[in-house]
Design a protein around this motif. Sequence first.
Motif, PDB file in Angstrom:
ATOM      1  N   ILE A 120       0.849  -1.194   0.000  1.00 40.94           N
ATOM      2  CA  ILE A 120       0.000   0.000   0.000  1.00 40.94           C
ATOM      3  C   ILE A 120       0.885   1.244   0.000  1.00 40.94           C
ATOM      4  CG2 ILE A 120      -1.682   1.365   1.322  1.00 40.94           C
ATOM      5  CD1 ILE A 120      -2.952  -1.079   0.026  1.00 40.94           C
ATOM      6  N   SER A 121       1.907   1.247   0.823  1.00 37.02           N
ATOM      7  CA  SER A 121       2.819   2.383   0.897  1.00 37.02           C
ATOM      8  C   SER A 121       3.496   2.633  -0.450  1.00 37.02           C
ATOM      9  CB  SER A 121       3.876   2.130   1.975  1.00 37.02           C
ATOM     10  OG  SER A 121       4.831   3.167   1.980  1.00 37.02           O
ATOM     11  N   ARG A 158       3.120   5.888  -2.992  1.00 38.87           N
ATOM     12  CA  ARG A 158       4.299   6.680  -3.372  1.00 38.87           C
ATOM     13  C   ARG A 158       4.633   6.530  -4.854  1.00 38.87           C
ATOM     14  NH1 ARG A 158       6.510   3.714   0.679  1.00 38.87           N
ATOM     15  NH2 ARG A 158       8.097   2.970  -0.776  1.00 38.87           N
ATOM     16  N   ASN A 159       3.792   5.786  -5.589  1.00 41.85           N
ATOM     17  CA  ASN A 159       3.979   5.532  -7.022  1.00 41.85           C
ATOM     18  C   ASN A 159       5.282   4.787  -7.294  1.00 41.85           C
ATOM     19  OD1 ASN A 159       1.563   6.959  -7.972  1.00 41.85           O
ATOM     20  ND2 ASN A 159       2.632   8.726  -7.120  1.00 41.85           N
ATOM     21  N   GLU A 160       5.709   3.966  -6.355  1.00 40.71           N
ATOM     22  CA  GLU A 160       6.913   3.174  -6.530  1.00 40.71           C
ATOM     23  C   GLU A 160       6.599   1.732  -6.895  1.00 40.71           C
ATOM     24  OE1 GLU A 160       9.285   3.562  -3.025  1.00 40.71           O
ATOM     25  OE2 GLU A 160       9.670   5.691  -3.389  1.00 40.71           O
ATOM     26  N   GLU A 161       5.349   1.340  -6.828  1.00 43.46           N
ATOM     27  CA  GLU A 161       4.922  -0.019  -7.121  1.00 43.46           C
ATOM     28  C   GLU A 161       4.284  -0.041  -8.505  1.00 43.46           C
ATOM     29  OE1 GLU A 161       3.885  -4.065  -6.547  1.00 43.46           O
ATOM     30  OE2 GLU A 161       5.136  -2.792  -5.301  1.00 43.46           O
ATOM     31  N   ASN A 162       4.700  -0.984  -9.324  1.00 40.10           N
ATOM     32  CA  ASN A 162       4.065  -1.174 -10.629  1.00 40.10           C
ATOM     33  C   ASN A 162       2.850  -2.071 -10.425  1.00 40.10           C
ATOM     34  OD1 ASN A 162       5.850   0.352 -12.193  1.00 40.10           O
ATOM     35  ND2 ASN A 162       7.326  -1.320 -12.208  1.00 40.10           N
ATOM     36  N   GLN A 196      -5.698  -4.904 -11.964  1.00 40.84           N
ATOM     37  CA  GLN A 196      -6.539  -5.653 -11.031  1.00 40.84           C
ATOM     38  C   GLN A 196      -6.306  -5.166  -9.592  1.00 40.84           C
ATOM     39  OE1 GLN A 196      -6.000  -9.879 -11.228  1.00 40.84           O
ATOM     40  NE2 GLN A 196      -7.492 -10.297  -9.641  1.00 40.84           N
ATOM     41  N   THR A 197      -5.049  -4.966  -9.221  1.00 40.48           N
ATOM     42  CA  THR A 197      -4.738  -4.501  -7.867  1.00 40.48           C
ATOM     43  C   THR A 197      -5.294  -3.103  -7.632  1.00 40.48           C
ATOM     44  OG1 THR A 197      -2.745  -5.855  -7.742  1.00 40.48           O
ATOM     45  CG2 THR A 197      -2.864  -3.964  -6.259  1.00 40.48           C
ATOM     46  N   LEU A 198      -5.071  -2.196  -8.594  1.00 46.42           N
ATOM     47  CA  LEU A 198      -5.587  -0.836  -8.438  1.00 46.42           C
ATOM     48  C   LEU A 198      -7.107  -0.833  -8.370  1.00 46.42           C
ATOM     49  CD1 LEU A 198      -3.193   1.130 -10.790  1.00 46.42           C
ATOM     50  CD2 LEU A 198      -3.237   1.168  -8.291  1.00 46.42           C
TER      51      LEU A 198
END
Length: 93
Positions: free
Chosen positions: A61-62, A66-70, A74-76
């Motif tokens: 989630i963090s 922070r827009n660091e996770e691609n 489906q997740t979004l």
Amino acid sequence: MPRLKKPLSASERVSSREEILGLLDSGEISIGQAIRRMRLEWTGLSQGHFGKIVGLSANTISAIERNEENATLQTLNNILRRFGMELTIRPRR
């Protein structure tokens, strides 16, 4: 750890949603920033508690916020569904 605020009322969430959508449309905030704002303002939940609800770790989630996770669509969409929203494609304004 900072103390979380009381969640917004239903009418306050409507105003917040319109503001967030406007900021997203104008490019002033990212999807991650919008998710963070909705999580904090609308639910008042920590990343850990919210992560348990959507089936993700607090670290994930963090990173998304922070827009660091691609993150996958489906997740979004799994996260956004908790806010009554989904990712869509539409023409630019």
